[in-house]
Write an enzyme that holds these catalytic residues in place. Structure first.
Site, short mmCIF file in Angstrom:
data_model
loop_
_atom_site.label_atom_id
_atom_site.label_comp_id
_atom_site.label_asym_id
_atom_site.label_seq_id
_atom_site.Cartn_x
_atom_site.Cartn_y
_atom_site.Cartn_z
N CYS A 249 1.09 -3.09 -4.31
CA CYS A 249 0.61 -4.26 -3.54
C CYS A 249 -0.79 -4.02 -2.99
O CYS A 249 -1.75 -4.65 -3.37
CB CYS A 249 1.53 -4.54 -2.37
SG CYS A 249 3.23 -4.74 -2.80
N1 SAJ Z 1 -1.32 3.72 3.94
C1 SAJ Z 1 -2.34 4.41 4.59
N2 SAJ Z 1 -2.54 4.17 5.92
C2 SAJ Z 1 -1.78 3.26 6.60
C3 SAJ Z 1 -0.77 2.56 5.91
C4 SAJ Z 1 -0.55 2.80 4.58
O1 SAJ Z 1 -3.03 5.23 4.01
O2 SAJ Z 1 -2.00 3.09 7.80
C5 SAJ Z 1 -1.12 3.96 2.51
C6 SAJ Z 1 0.29 4.43 2.17
O3 SAJ Z 1 0.37 5.84 2.20
C7 SAJ Z 1 0.48 3.89 0.75
C8 SAJ Z 1 -0.35 2.61 0.75
O4 SAJ Z 1 -1.27 2.72 1.83
O5 SAJ Z 1 -0.06 4.78 -0.20
C9 SAJ Z 1 0.49 1.35 0.92
O6 SAJ Z 1 1.29 1.57 2.03
P1 SAJ Z 1 2.21 0.37 2.67
O7 SAJ Z 1 2.89 0.90 3.85
O8 SAJ Z 1 1.37 -0.82 2.82
O9 SAJ Z 1 3.32 0.19 1.57
P2 SAJ Z 1 3.55 -0.94 0.51
O10 SAJ Z 1 2.56 -0.93 -0.57
O11 SAJ Z 1 4.98 -0.84 0.14
O12 SAJ Z 1 3.29 -2.27 1.33
C10 SAJ Z 1 4.34 -3.15 1.58
C11 SAJ Z 1 3.68 -4.47 1.37
N3 SAJ Z 1 4.66 -5.52 1.21
C12 SAJ Z 1 4.34 -6.51 0.33
O13 SAJ Z 1 3.31 -6.54 -0.28
C13 SAJ Z 1 5.33 -7.56 0.14
C14 SAJ Z 1 2.77 -4.81 2.52
O14 SAJ Z 1 2.51 -6.22 2.55
C15 SAJ Z 1 3.35 -4.47 3.86
O15 SAJ Z 1 2.35 -4.69 4.85
C16 SAJ Z 1 3.75 -3.03 3.87
O16 SAJ Z 1 4.79 -2.91 2.88
C17 SAJ Z 1 4.25 -2.62 5.24
O17 SAJ Z 1 4.02 -3.37 6.19
O18 SAJ Z 1 4.77 -1.50 5.33
#
Ligand code: SAJ
Length: 411
Positions: A249
């Site tokens: 995403c």
């Molecule tokens: N990450 C960072 N720093 C942060 C947060 C995340 O480096 O502060 C990295 C994570 O390690 C990962 C990537 O970014 O590699 C994505 O992390 P994520 O927590 O956003 O995980 P996702 O990709 O599963 O995001 C999902 C998404 N859901 C949908 O797209 C429907 C996103 O919209 C949500 O915001 C996210 O979950 C969430 O809130 O946890």
């Protein structure tokens, strides 16, 4: 579609695409008494799910509602890849019939529902959207690995260009989801909602990644700064720096917005810069290891990379920063072992013990629970001299008191 939704007998629903979005949705439909079937082209998926899944598209003939949950990734040159969606829509169009409701949940850029989905459905079937069949867009919001938020309790946004489609899709989602459904009578706005939500996250992560690189030179712990800034009860949402941004995403959706901009003559410079900063983090992380190796005068580096999955406690590795980091580490001439208990297919060894034996440097890419509880003293006894903590998930003080050089990302 007849008014079956009002009768005790619920409409028959076909969920197309049984990945991390479609499968939980299918399970919820079945649990709530819908006559639901999953349709997927991957025989392994069908084999695993068995009963309510099929690879035979004829099921679409008898489905009152079809929900498209197919992947919308990017190509190698970071352009939206609509192949899976176009293929699924052409299959659905073959069986499209009067009264059917089609809902798209996959992430697309503004305008795609009309230009790709509705246009194809009308062209192939000769039927008219909003009159003969109905179409709505309800972007998925699944957060894999999240114990709190799931398909049943995450609020949703729903868009349609005509009142009947909005009403029929509204009835479905209001029956199914125990959370607020925001209805918007403009599909393009709802397509924009989804890509904006995720681009918002990507640019905020890029911001803290840039801060991490800057504050490292000022000897300021960026995590302490972010945690303290997060005490402000309004106007600040904490994000944290790391080895990179992975998943299906966050690093993908901004390219959908960038593409929309290019098509309409607008250059999303900010989104592109954020993508560039986040994609730089694996190299930055390796550079930290190289500096520590030079400072400790280590002649031969035996590196152990822990974590391939894109985030903690999941087995999904799509767009994971582990891959560019693995390539760069090998290019640096370092010996490398890779281990992730959740991703055996990309591990080069089959146990943590094997991964650590002979290693003198540790690269942590994913903060799986297994890695957050590493025996630090044991690592020192095994000869680990440097730990580069790509997720700032270990305690610097504990690592340093074991006599190991700790390198965080801005911490
Ligand atoms: N990450 C960072 N720093 C942060 C947060 C995340 O480096 O502060 C990295 C994570 O390690 C990962 C990537 O970014 O590699 C994505 O992390 P994520 O927590 O956003 O995980 P996702 O990709 O599963 O995001 C999902 C998404 N859901 C949908 O797209 C429907 C996103 O919209 C949500 O915001 C996210 O979950 C969430 O809130 O946890």
């Amino acid at each position: 579609m007849s008014s079956k939704q009002h009768d005790a007998v619920k409409p028959s629903v076909c969920v197309v695409g049984l990945g991390y979005v479609g499968l939980p949705l299918l399970q919820l439909l079945l649990r709530d008494g819908y006559h639901a079937t999953g349709l997927d082209t991957n025989p392994r998926v069908i084999e695993k799910i068995q009963e309510p899944a099929t690879s035979s598209s004829s099921i679409l003939k008898t489905s009152d509602i079809v929900i498209l949950c197919v992947p919308t990734p990017v190509t190698d040159d970071k352009r939206p890849d609509y192949e899976p969606l176009i293929s699924a829509v052409n299959t659905v169009a073959k069986y499209l019939h009067k009264g059917q409701l089609i809902v798209l949940e996959s992430t697309v850029n503004p305008g795609a529902s009309e230009q790709i989905v509705i246009e194809t459905l009308e062209k192939v079937s000769g039927l008219k959207a909003g009159a003969d069949f109905y179409f709505a867009y309800c972007p998925e919001r699944i957060n894999p690995g999240d114990d709190k938020w799931n398909v049943e309790n995450i609020p949703r946004v729903l868009g349609a260009n005509d009142s009947t489609s909005l009403k029929l899709a509204g009835e479905l989602y209001k029956n199914l989801i125990k959370a607020n459904i925001t209805e918007i009578s403009n599909i393009k706005e709802v397509e924009a909602v989804k890509v904006v939500e995720n681009a918002f996250r990507d640019i905020n992560i890029a911001f803290v990644n840039e801060l991490a690189m800057s504050f490292a030179k000022l000897d300021i712990n960026v995590k302490n700064v972010i945690d303290a800034a997060a005490t402000k009860p309004f106007g600040f949402i904490p994000h944290y720096p790391g080895v990179g941004v992975g998943g299906h995403c966050i690093p993908v959706d901004p390219y959908y917005l960038i593409e929309s901009g290019e098509k309409s003559g607008f250059d999303h410079r900010f989104l592109k810069l954020a993508r560039q900063i986040n994609d730089e983090m694996p190299k930055y992380t390796l550079d930290q290891l190289k500096s520590a190796v030079a400072a400790l005068d280590i002649e031969s580096v035996d590196a152990c990379l822990l974590g391939v999955a894109y985030k903690a406690n999941v087995s999904d590795y799509r767009e994971s920063p582990a891959f560019p980091l693995i390539e760069a580490t090998k290019a640096a001439g370092y010996n490398l072992r890779v281990y992730d208990p959740h991703v055996p297919e990309y591990s080069t060894v089959s146990s943590l013990d094997e991964a650590l034996s002979g290693a003198n440097c540790l690269l942590i890419v994913t903060d799986h629970d297994e890695f957050k509880s590493l025996d630090i003293k044991g690592l020192a006894n095994r000869g680990i001299k440097i730990i580069v903590d790509g997720r700032n998930c270990l305690a610097r003080s504990e690592v340093e008191s074991a006599g190991i050089k700790y390198v965080g990302i801005g911490t």
